[in-house]
Design an enzyme around this catalytic site. Sequence first.
Site, PDB file in Angstrom:
ATOM      1  N   HIS A 198       0.599  -1.235   0.061  1.00  0.00           N
ATOM      2  CA  HIS A 198      -0.411  -0.336   0.111  1.00  0.00           C
ATOM      3  C   HIS A 198       0.943   1.744  -0.690  1.00  0.00           C
ATOM      4  O   HIS A 198       1.098   1.563   0.985  1.00  0.00           O
ATOM      5  CB  HIS A 198      -0.842   0.036   1.358  1.00  0.00           C
ATOM      6  CG  HIS A 198      -1.701  -1.229   1.281  1.00  0.00           C
ATOM      7  ND1 HIS A 198      -1.380  -2.075   1.551  1.00  0.00           N
ATOM      8  CD2 HIS A 198      -3.098  -1.678   1.308  1.00  0.00           C
ATOM      9  CE1 HIS A 198      -2.506  -3.270   1.527  1.00  0.00           C
ATOM     10  NE2 HIS A 198      -3.212  -2.584   1.387  1.00  0.00           N
TER      11      HIS A 198
ATOM     12  N   HIS B 241      -2.117  -1.822   7.138  1.00  0.00           N
ATOM     13  CA  HIS B 241      -1.408  -1.655   5.867  1.00  0.00           C
ATOM     14  C   HIS B 241      -0.135  -0.840   5.668  1.00  0.00           C
ATOM     15  O   HIS B 241      -0.178  -1.227   4.096  1.00  0.00           O
ATOM     16  CB  HIS B 241      -3.269  -1.617   4.766  1.00  0.00           C
ATOM     17  CG  HIS B 241      -3.339   0.623   5.066  1.00  0.00           C
ATOM     18  ND1 HIS B 241      -4.149   0.225   5.813  1.00  0.00           N
ATOM     19  CD2 HIS B 241      -3.273   0.778   4.641  1.00  0.00           C
ATOM     20  CE1 HIS B 241      -5.007   1.773   5.790  1.00  0.00           C
ATOM     21  NE2 HIS B 241      -4.249   1.747   5.127  1.00  0.00           N
TER      22      HIS B 241
ATOM     23  N   GLY C  24      -3.236  -4.793  11.355  1.00  0.00           N
ATOM     24  CA  GLY C  24      -4.165  -4.662   9.911  1.00  0.00           C
ATOM     25  C   GLY C  24      -5.716  -5.000   9.611  1.00  0.00           C
ATOM     26  O   GLY C  24      -6.708  -4.424   9.199  1.00  0.00           O
TER      27      GLY C  24
ATOM     28  N   ASN D  33      -7.191  11.385   4.841  1.00  0.00           N
ATOM     29  CA  ASN D  33      -6.934  11.789   3.154  1.00  0.00           C
ATOM     30  C   ASN D  33      -8.582  11.653   2.358  1.00  0.00           C
ATOM     31  O   ASN D  33      -7.936  12.147   1.436  1.00  0.00           O
ATOM     32  CB  ASN D  33      -5.525  11.071   2.706  1.00  0.00           C
ATOM     33  CG  ASN D  33      -6.424   9.795   3.324  1.00  0.00           C
ATOM     34  OD1 ASN D  33      -7.202   9.061   3.452  1.00  0.00           O
ATOM     35  ND2 ASN D  33      -4.430   8.769   3.089  1.00  0.00           N
TER      36      ASN D  33
ATOM     37  N   HIS E 208      -4.240   3.717  -3.300  1.00  0.00           N
ATOM     38  CA  HIS E 208      -3.929   3.242  -1.678  1.00  0.00           C
ATOM     39  C   HIS E 208      -3.715   1.627  -2.295  1.00  0.00           C
ATOM     40  O   HIS E 208      -2.382   1.657  -0.852  1.00  0.00           O
ATOM     41  CB  HIS E 208      -5.130   3.126  -1.551  1.00  0.00           C
ATOM     42  CG  HIS E 208      -6.248   1.811  -0.781  1.00  0.00           C
ATOM     43  ND1 HIS E 208      -5.741   2.415   1.066  1.00  0.00           N
ATOM     44  CD2 HIS E 208      -5.759   0.505  -0.246  1.00  0.00           C
ATOM     45  CE1 HIS E 208      -5.880   1.245   1.427  1.00  0.00           C
ATOM     46  NE2 HIS E 208      -6.623  -0.039   0.936  1.00  0.00           N
TER      47      HIS E 208
ATOM     48  N   SER F 285     -23.735 -11.560  36.189  1.00  0.00           N
ATOM     49  CA  SER F 285     -24.521 -11.617  35.329  1.00  0.00           C
ATOM     50  C   SER F 285     -23.171 -13.205  35.904  1.00  0.00           C
ATOM     51  O   SER F 285     -23.840 -13.863  35.903  1.00  0.00           O
ATOM     52  CB  SER F 285     -25.070 -12.168  34.632  1.00  0.00           C
ATOM     53  OG  SER F 285     -25.781 -12.865  34.167  1.00  0.00           O
TER      54      SER F 285
ATOM     55  N   GLU G 271     -18.465  -4.678  23.300  1.00  0.00           N
ATOM     56  CA  GLU G 271     -17.570  -6.130  23.846  1.00  0.00           C
ATOM     57  C   GLU G 271     -16.858  -5.770  22.313  1.00  0.00           C
ATOM     58  O   GLU G 271     -16.152  -6.846  22.963  1.00  0.00           O
ATOM     59  CB  GLU G 271     -18.816  -7.559  23.329  1.00  0.00           C
ATOM     60  CG  GLU G 271     -19.861  -7.772  24.260  1.00  0.00           C
ATOM     61  CD  GLU G 271     -21.110  -7.385  24.164  1.00  0.00           C
ATOM     62  OE1 GLU G 271     -21.282  -6.437  23.392  1.00  0.00           O
ATOM     63  OE2 GLU G 271     -22.163  -8.024  24.915  1.00  0.00           O
TER      64      GLU G 271
ATOM     65  N   PHE H  86     -22.226 -13.925  23.210  1.00  0.00           N
ATOM     66  CA  PHE H  86     -21.547 -12.768  22.323  1.00  0.00           C
ATOM     67  C   PHE H  86     -20.185 -12.510  22.444  1.00  0.00           C
ATOM     68  O   PHE H  86     -20.154 -11.664  21.577  1.00  0.00           O
ATOM     69  CB  PHE H  86     -22.969 -10.866  23.031  1.00  0.00           C
ATOM     70  CG  PHE H  86     -24.376 -11.409  22.924  1.00  0.00           C
ATOM     71  CD1 PHE H  86     -24.770 -10.990  22.421  1.00  0.00           C
ATOM     72  CD2 PHE H  86     -24.907 -11.312  24.612  1.00  0.00           C
ATOM     73  CE1 PHE H  86     -26.286 -11.441  22.655  1.00  0.00           C
ATOM     74  CE2 PHE H  86     -25.594 -11.243  24.323  1.00  0.00           C
ATOM     75  CZ  PHE H  86     -26.914 -11.481  23.631  1.00  0.00           C
TER      76      PHE H  86
ATOM     77  N   ASP I  81     -34.771 -16.789  27.380  1.00  0.00           N
ATOM     78  CA  ASP I  81     -34.086 -15.902  26.877  1.00  0.00           C
ATOM     79  C   ASP I  81     -34.050 -16.405  24.892  1.00  0.00           C
ATOM     80  O   ASP I  81     -34.181 -14.974  24.105  1.00  0.00           O
ATOM     81  CB  ASP I  81     -32.770 -15.256  26.815  1.00  0.00           C
ATOM     82  CG  ASP I  81     -33.000 -14.336  28.317  1.00  0.00           C
ATOM     83  OD1 ASP I  81     -33.794 -13.677  28.397  1.00  0.00           O
ATOM     84  OD2 ASP I  81     -32.379 -14.530  29.615  1.00  0.00           O
TER      85      ASP I  81
ATOM     86  N   HIS J 224     -29.940 -16.156  22.781  1.00  0.00           N
ATOM     87  CA  HIS J 224     -28.890 -16.006  24.004  1.00  0.00           C
ATOM     88  C   HIS J 224     -28.508 -17.118  23.625  1.00  0.00           C
ATOM     89  O   HIS J 224     -27.724 -17.572  24.382  1.00  0.00           O
ATOM     90  CB  HIS J 224     -29.375 -15.191  24.969  1.00  0.00           C
ATOM     91  CG  HIS J 224     -29.967 -13.611  24.824  1.00  0.00           C
ATOM     92  ND1 HIS J 224     -30.499 -13.309  23.846  1.00  0.00           N
ATOM     93  CD2 HIS J 224     -29.526 -12.772  25.889  1.00  0.00           C
ATOM     94  CE1 HIS J 224     -30.979 -11.492  23.858  1.00  0.00           C
ATOM     95  NE2 HIS J 224     -30.262 -12.005  24.955  1.00  0.00           N
TER      96      HIS J 224
ATOM     97  N   ARG K 113     -25.242 -21.343  33.634  1.00  0.00           N
ATOM     98  CA  ARG K 113     -25.476 -20.168  33.956  1.00  0.00           C
ATOM     99  C   ARG K 113     -26.212 -20.734  35.513  1.00  0.00           C
ATOM    100  O   ARG K 113     -26.588 -21.061  36.132  1.00  0.00           O
ATOM    101  CB  ARG K 113     -26.527 -19.748  33.255  1.00  0.00           C
ATOM    102  CG  ARG K 113     -27.379 -19.310  33.899  1.00  0.00           C
ATOM    103  CD  ARG K 113     -29.091 -18.770  33.473  1.00  0.00           C
ATOM    104  NE  ARG K 113     -29.959 -17.990  33.905  1.00  0.00           N
ATOM    105  CZ  ARG K 113     -31.076 -17.884  33.507  1.00  0.00           C
ATOM    106  NH1 ARG K 113     -31.838 -18.496  32.621  1.00  0.00           N
ATOM    107  NH2 ARG K 113     -32.022 -17.482  34.214  1.00  0.00           N
TER     108      ARG K 113
HETATM  109  C1  LIG Z   1     -11.919  -4.761   9.276  1.00  0.00           C
HETATM  110  C2  LIG Z   1     -11.003  -4.553   7.948  1.00  0.00           C
HETATM  111  N1  LIG Z   1     -11.806  -4.383   7.111  1.00  0.00           N
HETATM  112  C3  LIG Z   1     -11.650  -4.302   5.344  1.00  0.00           C
HETATM  113  C4  LIG Z   1     -10.251  -3.760   5.162  1.00  0.00           C
HETATM  114  C5  LIG Z   1      -9.816  -4.023   3.528  1.00  0.00           C
HETATM  115  N2  LIG Z   1      -8.787  -2.385   3.946  1.00  0.00           N
HETATM  116  C6  LIG Z   1      -7.509  -2.078   4.640  1.00  0.00           C
HETATM  117  S1  LIG Z   1      -7.738  -0.746   3.383  1.00  0.00           S
HETATM  118  C7  LIG Z   1      -9.001  -0.643   3.829  1.00  0.00           C
HETATM  119  C8  LIG Z   1      -8.838   1.693   3.509  1.00  0.00           C
HETATM  120  C9  LIG Z   1      -8.865   2.049   4.058  1.00  0.00           C
HETATM  121  O1  LIG Z   1      -8.880   3.769   3.944  1.00  0.00           O
HETATM  122  P1  LIG Z   1      -8.100   4.167   5.491  1.00  0.00           P
HETATM  123  O2  LIG Z   1      -7.730   3.779   6.666  1.00  0.00           O
HETATM  124  O3  LIG Z   1      -8.491   6.007   5.049  1.00  0.00           O
HETATM  125  O4  LIG Z   1      -6.392   4.270   4.646  1.00  0.00           O
HETATM  126  P2  LIG Z   1      -5.441   4.448   2.921  1.00  0.00           P
HETATM  127  O5  LIG Z   1      -6.724   4.789   1.533  1.00  0.00           O
HETATM  128  O6  LIG Z   1      -5.569   6.053   3.415  1.00  0.00           O
HETATM  129  O7  LIG Z   1      -4.666   4.544   3.077  1.00  0.00           O
HETATM  130  C10 LIG Z   1      -9.991  -1.752   3.839  1.00  0.00           C
HETATM  131  C11 LIG Z   1     -11.308  -0.719   3.308  1.00  0.00           C
HETATM  132  C12 LIG Z   1      -8.800  -4.411   6.567  1.00  0.00           C
HETATM  133  N3  LIG Z   1      -8.072  -3.630   6.937  1.00  0.00           N
HETATM  134  N4  LIG Z   1      -9.855  -3.896   8.122  1.00  0.00           N
HETATM  135 MG   LIG Z   2      -8.017   7.075   4.103  1.00  0.00          MG
END
Ligand SMILES: Cc1ncc(C[n+]2csc(CCOP(=O)(O)OP(=O)(O)O)c2C)c(N)n1
Ligand SMILES: [Mg+2]
Length: 650
Positions: free
Chosen positions: A26, A66, A114, A185, A260, A378, A404, A430, A462, A466, A513
Amino acid sequence: MFNEQLAIDAMRILGVEAITKAKSGHPGIVLGAAPILHTLITRHLRVNPRDTKWFDRDRFILSAGHGSALLYSAYHMMGFEISMEDIKQLRQAGSKTPGHPEVNQAEGVDATTGPLGQGIGMAVGMAIAEEFLSKKFNTEDMTVVDHYTYVICGDGDLQEGITQEAMSIAGHQALGKLIVLYDSNDIQLDGRVDLAYSDNTKMKYEALNWQYIKVEDGTDIDAIDKAIIEAKKERNKPTIIEVKTTIGYKAPGAGTSSCHGKPYSVDDLKLIKETYNWNYPDFTIPEEVYDFYQGCAKKLGIKKHMEWNTLLSEYQKKYPDLYTKLSIAASNNFEIPELKTYQLGESLSTRVAGGKALAELSEYIECMIGGSADLSCSCMVKGADGDFTKDNRLGRNIYFGVREHAMGAIANGMVLHDGIKAFVGGFFVFSDYMKPALRMASIMGIGTVFAFSHDTIAVGEDGPTHQPIEQALGIRCIPNMVLFRPADPNETVYCFELAFKYKKIPSTILMTRQNINVLEGTSYDGVSKGGYVISEAKGEMDGILLATGSEVSLAIEAQKELEKQGKFVRVVSMPSTNLFDMQSQTYRDEVLPKGVKTLAIEMGSTYGWYKYANDVLGIDKFGISAPLKVIVPMYGFTVENVVKKYLEIK
Ligand SMILES: Cc1ncc(C[n+]2csc(CCOP(=O)(O)OP(=O)(O)O)c2C)c(N)n1
Ligand SMILES: [Mg+2]
């Protein structure tokens, strides 16, 4: 005077070169957010590249995982054990530079990131840990715990639900030493942020009790610096600094999502280097840049670490008891006692047994912190010494509220910080809301304890929402996770002892429980092996009833009934399939001999049990709302049905 621009560009170019070589990664965030990381590491971040585990270092989490190439590039130049060869191995098998930062693989990484949002959650946990430990160990004249927790996040992180929960708690808890730098950005993977998002950032975070600071020009390192200085001054609120940047700054596709997650081609890279007036061959950093970054690390980190070492030896002399306690906590060498067990004839739910085990453990482990998502009354998962609040930093119970998602990540953050043994809990169904954090704990190899009650349809009234069905199976499948489902109050005690002993394995403990009679035949040794013979066949073995949790009692009743019919069966209690699978083939064959007819019994998905049994009495549909006494027999969990099912096995 050294031109810092050269250093920032070095960070950018090296990161982008690595991505182009890997043909994966990236680059947009590397080019856009470099000045943010540069400002942090050259003016604020107190870390020692030569001793990355220094206990009182500032913690830093790149929640936008990333952007790993940016981190590796910076850490390489700062003198962490990430060589140029490692940089060239970005994203390759076994490298120190995996696709996303990983705690056990890349030097100096404080949290694996990540999955967007998890990083912010873990940072909140680290900031809580710092508040607790500083209150516990600092004295009037000596400050041995005093550091900040920094995060760099992107738009994606802030859109995640877990982040709302985590930031809401952080604001409520007034975590003034938590500082989030937001790489704002206006772009994310699919396009412009405004396609999906129009929250008022300032109002939103101020409403969550955060300080909000905006830096209009993300290339202005003095402005970023000033904002961080302001953030540090505010001790009663965490701070988010929104830094306006341009993704892919000055490169093809700058300001659009095209940069990106797509590596630049060799030709594009050439063009970028021309634009930046960067005339060095690939993977070449000018000496003066190394000198600059390493000089900053020396001044901010290495020197401070040496001063801290001196302080610590004085502390050891003056406060030997506190020193010993701090050393035990910092090295996670807590002594786990043998806990109180129960007598035959007693009957109590395993959630109550679990709660008592936690209370007892809390007396021994002074740095044990935990809590529940509004269910402590609980599920009995509650910390000791009152509640952790902004006015009582020594409280060891955290009221997480109904959050959670964040609770799981925060617990992981506390454990990752070192010095804290963290446990959290709620209703088992949950756990789905915490699954990402359970998975992260397992990937990172940390000993977070997740303890859940209301483990089956026996929840009763429940209803299906649940009543867990597929949850246990799902968690058993997570590599490196140990799931325990104890059969009775004593097995519960043993499970807690084991879970608290693990340093590199997270555990999930499931509790009932309903009340369970204390069983004969349980043993710590048996539980530690995951599965064992709890009740041997009283004559020549005809077969085996294999059960977990509350169903072990049922299996023992059925064993008696079968005996009356002249069939002698063994009952095996299997509190942890994960641990059982780790035992030698000899042991497993002893407990579950091959060729012996076996019925597995668990009030949950049958999937997975066929590995151990010829047939399974389980549940592969949702439950219903009904009293326990109705639903349990309705779903076939009666002595008669167990006997029938067993006898049907050919
Ligand atoms: C929970 C989760 N969902 C989706 C992704 C895939 N993903 C990685 S970066 C990204 C875009 C995120 O945008 P941003 O934080 O603005 O990063 P930029 O493009 O500015 O580097 C996505 C959807 C991930 N890593 N984690
Ligand atoms: Mg961004």
